[in-house]
Structure formats: C-alpha cells, structure tokens
Design a protein around this motif. Structure first.
Motif, PDB file in Angstrom:
ATOM      1  N   THR A  42      47.140  43.819  43.590  1.00  0.00           N
ATOM      2  CA  THR A  42      47.351  42.923  44.733  1.00  0.00           C
ATOM      3  C   THR A  42      46.489  43.338  45.912  1.00  0.00           C
ATOM      4  N   ARG A  43      46.440  44.636  46.192  1.00  0.00           N
ATOM      5  CA  ARG A  43      45.694  45.112  47.356  1.00  0.00           C
ATOM      6  C   ARG A  43      44.206  45.226  47.073  1.00  0.00           C
ATOM      7  N   PHE A  44      43.824  45.609  45.847  1.00  0.00           N
ATOM      8  CA  PHE A  44      42.419  45.806  45.497  1.00  0.00           C
ATOM      9  C   PHE A  44      42.094  44.993  44.245  1.00  0.00           C
ATOM     10  N   PRO A  45      41.988  43.687  44.359  1.00  0.00           N
ATOM     11  CA  PRO A  45      41.720  42.865  43.168  1.00  0.00           C
ATOM     12  C   PRO A  45      40.375  43.157  42.525  1.00  0.00           C
ATOM     13  N   VAL A  46      39.451  43.740  43.296  1.00  0.00           N
ATOM     14  CA  VAL A  46      38.134  44.027  42.727  1.00  0.00           C
ATOM     15  C   VAL A  46      38.233  45.013  41.565  1.00  0.00           C
ATOM     16  N   ILE A  47      39.228  45.926  41.614  1.00  0.00           N
ATOM     17  CA  ILE A  47      39.390  46.886  40.514  1.00  0.00           C
ATOM     18  C   ILE A  47      39.737  46.155  39.225  1.00  0.00           C
ATOM     19  N   THR A  48      40.648  45.185  39.332  1.00  0.00           N
ATOM     20  CA  THR A  48      41.010  44.399  38.158  1.00  0.00           C
ATOM     21  C   THR A  48      39.818  43.600  37.642  1.00  0.00           C
ATOM     22  N   HIS A  49      39.065  43.016  38.556  1.00  0.00           N
ATOM     23  CA  HIS A  49      37.907  42.225  38.143  1.00  0.00           C
ATOM     24  C   HIS A  49      36.862  43.091  37.439  1.00  0.00           C
ATOM     25  N   ILE A  50      36.646  44.306  37.952  1.00  0.00           N
ATOM     26  CA  ILE A  50      35.683  45.210  37.319  1.00  0.00           C
ATOM     27  C   ILE A  50      36.152  45.588  35.915  1.00  0.00           C
ATOM     28  N   ALA A  51      37.445  45.922  35.778  1.00  0.00           N
ATOM     29  CA  ALA A  51      37.968  46.303  34.467  1.00  0.00           C
ATOM     30  C   ALA A  51      37.842  45.152  33.472  1.00  0.00           C
ATOM     31  N   GLU A  52      38.179  43.939  33.911  1.00  0.00           N
ATOM     32  CA  GLU A  52      38.085  42.792  33.013  1.00  0.00           C
ATOM     33  C   GLU A  52      36.637  42.508  32.614  1.00  0.00           C
ATOM     34  N   ARG A  53      35.730  42.610  33.569  1.00  0.00           N
ATOM     35  CA  ARG A  53      34.323  42.339  33.256  1.00  0.00           C
ATOM     36  C   ARG A  53      33.747  43.396  32.315  1.00  0.00           C
ATOM     37  N   MET A  54      34.132  44.661  32.511  1.00  0.00           N
ATOM     38  CA  MET A  54      33.626  45.715  31.637  1.00  0.00           C
ATOM     39  C   MET A  54      34.147  45.553  30.216  1.00  0.00           C
ATOM     40  N   VAL A  55      35.385  45.059  30.084  1.00  0.00           N
ATOM     41  CA  VAL A  55      35.913  44.793  28.741  1.00  0.00           C
ATOM     42  C   VAL A  55      35.157  43.641  28.100  1.00  0.00           C
ATOM     43  N   SER A  56      34.881  42.589  28.870  1.00  0.00           N
ATOM     44  CA  SER A  56      34.162  41.448  28.309  1.00  0.00           C
ATOM     45  C   SER A  56      32.721  41.799  27.953  1.00  0.00           C
ATOM     46  N   VAL A  57      32.116  42.678  28.737  1.00  0.00           N
ATOM     47  CA  VAL A  57      30.754  43.116  28.433  1.00  0.00           C
ATOM     48  C   VAL A  57      30.728  44.043  27.222  1.00  0.00           C
ATOM     49  N   ASN A  58      31.859  44.734  26.973  1.00  0.00           N
ATOM     50  CA  ASN A  58      31.941  45.716  25.876  1.00  0.00           C
ATOM     51  C   ASN A  58      30.893  46.815  26.121  1.00  0.00           C
ATOM     52  N   ILE A  59      31.160  47.581  27.175  1.00  0.00           N
ATOM     53  CA  ILE A  59      30.173  48.512  27.719  1.00  0.00           C
ATOM     54  C   ILE A  59      29.590  49.438  26.664  1.00  0.00           C
ATOM     55  N   PHE A  60      30.434  50.139  25.924  1.00  0.00           N
ATOM     56  CA  PHE A  60      29.932  51.168  25.014  1.00  0.00           C
ATOM     57  C   PHE A  60      29.189  50.568  23.828  1.00  0.00           C
ATOM     58  N   ASP A  61      29.656  49.430  23.336  1.00  0.00           N
ATOM     59  CA  ASP A  61      28.950  48.781  22.236  1.00  0.00           C
ATOM     60  C   ASP A  61      27.583  48.291  22.702  1.00  0.00           C
ATOM     61  N   SER A  62      27.533  47.651  23.867  1.00  0.00           N
ATOM     62  CA  SER A  62      26.259  47.157  24.393  1.00  0.00           C
ATOM     63  C   SER A  62      25.300  48.312  24.681  1.00  0.00           C
ATOM     64  N   ALA A  63      25.835  49.401  25.244  1.00  0.00           N
ATOM     65  CA  ALA A  63      24.978  50.542  25.570  1.00  0.00           C
ATOM     66  C   ALA A  63      24.437  51.218  24.316  1.00  0.00           C
ATOM     67  N   THR A  64      25.258  51.316  23.273  1.00  0.00           N
ATOM     68  CA  THR A  64      24.803  51.941  22.037  1.00  0.00           C
ATOM     69  C   THR A  64      23.703  51.117  21.386  1.00  0.00           C
ATOM     70  N   ARG A  65      23.877  49.814  21.373  1.00  0.00           N
ATOM     71  CA  ARG A  65      22.838  48.952  20.806  1.00  0.00           C
ATOM     72  C   ARG A  65      21.545  49.045  21.617  1.00  0.00           C
ATOM     73  N   LEU A  66      21.687  49.049  22.921  1.00  0.00           N
ATOM     74  CA  LEU A  66      20.511  49.146  23.775  1.00  0.00           C
ATOM     75  C   LEU A  66      19.786  50.471  23.572  1.00  0.00           C
ATOM     76  N   ALA A  67      20.540  51.569  23.452  1.00  0.00           N
ATOM     77  CA  ALA A  67      19.927  52.876  23.234  1.00  0.00           C
ATOM     78  C   ALA A  67      19.188  52.927  21.899  1.00  0.00           C
ATOM     79  N   ALA A  68      19.795  52.357  20.857  1.00  0.00           N
ATOM     80  CA  ALA A  68      19.137  52.337  19.550  1.00  0.00           C
ATOM     81  C   ALA A  68      17.844  51.538  19.603  1.00  0.00           C
ATOM     82  N   GLN A  69      17.866  50.388  20.275  1.00  0.00           N
ATOM     83  CA  GLN A  69      16.660  49.586  20.389  1.00  0.00           C
ATOM     84  C   GLN A  69      15.607  50.295  21.226  1.00  0.00           C
ATOM     85  N   CYS A  70      16.037  50.985  22.279  1.00  0.00           N
ATOM     86  CA  CYS A  70      15.083  51.759  23.083  1.00  0.00           C
ATOM     87  C   CYS A  70      14.395  52.824  22.239  1.00  0.00           C
TER      88      CYS A  70
END
Length: 310
Positions: A42-70
C-alpha cells in the motif's frame, strides 16, 4: 512408584504444550508477515510492480540464455576481428579483454598468446571454426537482448518491427566499444579516480543506446535513462569486483582442470553480468512507468489489457 508414573505421564504433556506454542507463534508470525506485506504494497506499490515485472521477465532464465548467446557469439567474433584488424587494434583488443575480466597470470598469458599469433594462423583458425559460427549465430545475442528489453517494457511480440540491420549494428557497436574498454577503465592513463566515473558514464551511454536501438524507437529516449543508469551502476560495480575474483578463479581453474575449467568460470561470470543487465533494465522500466517519473519523462504507461510478450 506413583511419582514415577506421574513424571512419565507429564513428559508428553509438556512436549505437546511446546508444540502448540510453536504452532501458535508460527501462525502469528505468518499473519504479521502478510500484514506487513500488505502495508508495504500500500505504501510502496513500486516494490510490488518491480517484483511482478521481474517474474514476468523471468530474470534468471533470460539472463542465462543471454549469457550463453554472448559466449557463443563473442568468441568467433573476436577471432574474426583479430584476424582482419591491424596489429595495433589487435593489441588494444587483447588489453581490453584483460581489463574487462581483470585477467592476470596464466589466464592473461593465454589471451596474449592468442592475439600474438600471426595473421595467417588466426585466419586459418577463423576459416575452420569462426566463420561458420559467425554466419550462424552473429545475431543471436542481439535477438536475445531485444527480447529482454521487450519483456522489460511489456511490449507484445507483434508490436516490434525491427530491421535486421539493427542487430548487426548492435554487434558492430559492441566490437568497437570492446576495443576502447582498457583506456576508459584506466582513465586514459590518469588512474582509477578518473577511470571509475568514466566507466560509469561510458556504460550509461552504451546501455541507453542499446535499448533505443533494439526497441526500434518504440520507447522515447528519456524513459530509457533510468534503466541505463541502473545497469551502468551494476556493471561498473561488477567491473571492480572482477579484478579481485576473476584472476584467482580463472588461474585456479586452469591449473586444476585446464581450458575446460576456464570455460565454466567465464560462463558463470557472464551469467552474473547478464543478471545485472536484466535487473537493471527491468527495474529501470518499472521506475520510468511509475506516475512520478512517467509524467516527467513522457514514459508510455503499461496497458493492462495488452497481450503479454512471449
């Protein structure tokens, strides 16, 4: 005999009471944690928005794929460029690679030996391995980075119309940027007191340009600035950390497992770097779309009814 029976019969009662107390405390702690979570949302909705966006982005899966391609793309590209570039550019590239990963000892000697090879030796290696890899996967890392930026900004797949030249331009840009990494990190010979701020500014410009290029101008320049600054800060901090970690890890891996061990160490560090990139771009996108910054940066607000990116 009677007191013993009472004592014996009293043990299960005390154990049961302790278990009941722990269950009660656990339930109370869970209720308090949920209450605290709701209050924070309620007081800091940005924290919830960040958590939801990071889940939708699938941070670790995206980062692992990017690292392999790099890893798969960078190695053949470096050999191709080294085989075609003049000797001065080749030496500067070797110095930049050592600076980026903080290499010393056996790892640094191996990199130097590769770049000290003659033009014919490098061209021979490229003709057998590097050329095929470059043709097949030159744009793989660009596409992986584009998908990451698109997910961070919640842009549907159908909403991106990106030309192939942008992928090639991003790769060419990063090859050019790799060459100048060493003088920037050393502050053009002045020292770290100038090199660290220059590295941060350099990284901020690079990641600002990266998002703008790969998103095909679907997001204006200003809303991309928070993500560029966060990513630059994370990458600058990791570049300082690499000096203390990478030389020891690579030299130990080379001594115990040979070249195969250095591959695992390098890939692990690339995953760490890509996680930092994914977090920086994603958090920056969320912050730029918050009402306070969105009004000042002209950020496109997320559409809750729009289809999610793949």
């Amino acid at each position: 005999m009677q007191p013993r029976k009472r004592a014996a019969s009293g043990k299960p009662t005390r154990a049961a009471s302790r278990a009941t107390r722990w269950r009660t405390r656990s339930r109370n702690a869970t209720v308090a944690a949920r209450r605290l979570q709701r209050r924070a949302e309620t007081r800091f909705p940005v924290i919830t928005h960040i958590a939801e966006r990071m889940v939708s982005v699938n941070i670790f899966d995206s980062a692992t794929r990017l690292a392999a391609q790099c890893f798969l793309t960078a190695v053949p590209l470096v050999f191709v460029v080294a085989s075609l570039a003049p000797e001065g550019v080749r030496k500067q590239m070797a110095a930049s690679i050592r600076a980026v990963f903080g290499l010393s000892g056996a790892a640094s000697d191996q990199v130097q030996a590769v770049f000290n090879s003659s033009d014919k030796e490098l061209q021979s290696a490229v003709s057998v391995v590097g050329s095929v890899m470059v043709l097949l996967s030159a744009t793989a890392v660009s596409r992986a980075m584009q998908r990451l930026c698109k997910r961070a900004w919640e842009i549907p797949r159908s909403g991106v119309r990106i030309a192939v030249w942008r992928w090639l331009a991003w790769i060419a840009g990063w090859i050019c940027l790799l060459v100048v990494q060493e003088p920037v990190r050393s502050g053009f010979g002045v020292g770290l007191w100038l090199g660290i701020p220059l590295t941060f500014a350099f990284q901020a410009v690079v990641w600002w340009w990266t998002q703008h290029l790969l998103l095909g101008r679907l997001v204006p320049w200003l809303p991309l600035l928070p993500g560029a600054l966060l990513t630059a800060g994370a990458m600058s901090a990791l570049s300082v950390t690499a000096v203390f970690y990478m030389p020891r890890a690579l030299n130990r891996a080379l001594g115990e497992y040979g070249s195969a061990g250095s591959v695992f160490v390098l890939l692990s560090w690339l995953i760490v770097l890509c996680v930092a990139v994914a977090c920086g771009i994603t958090i920056g996108a969320v912050l730029a779309q918050e009402p306070f910054l969105a009004r000042r940066l002209g950020s496109p607000l997320p559409d809750p009814q729009a289809p999610r990116p793949d």
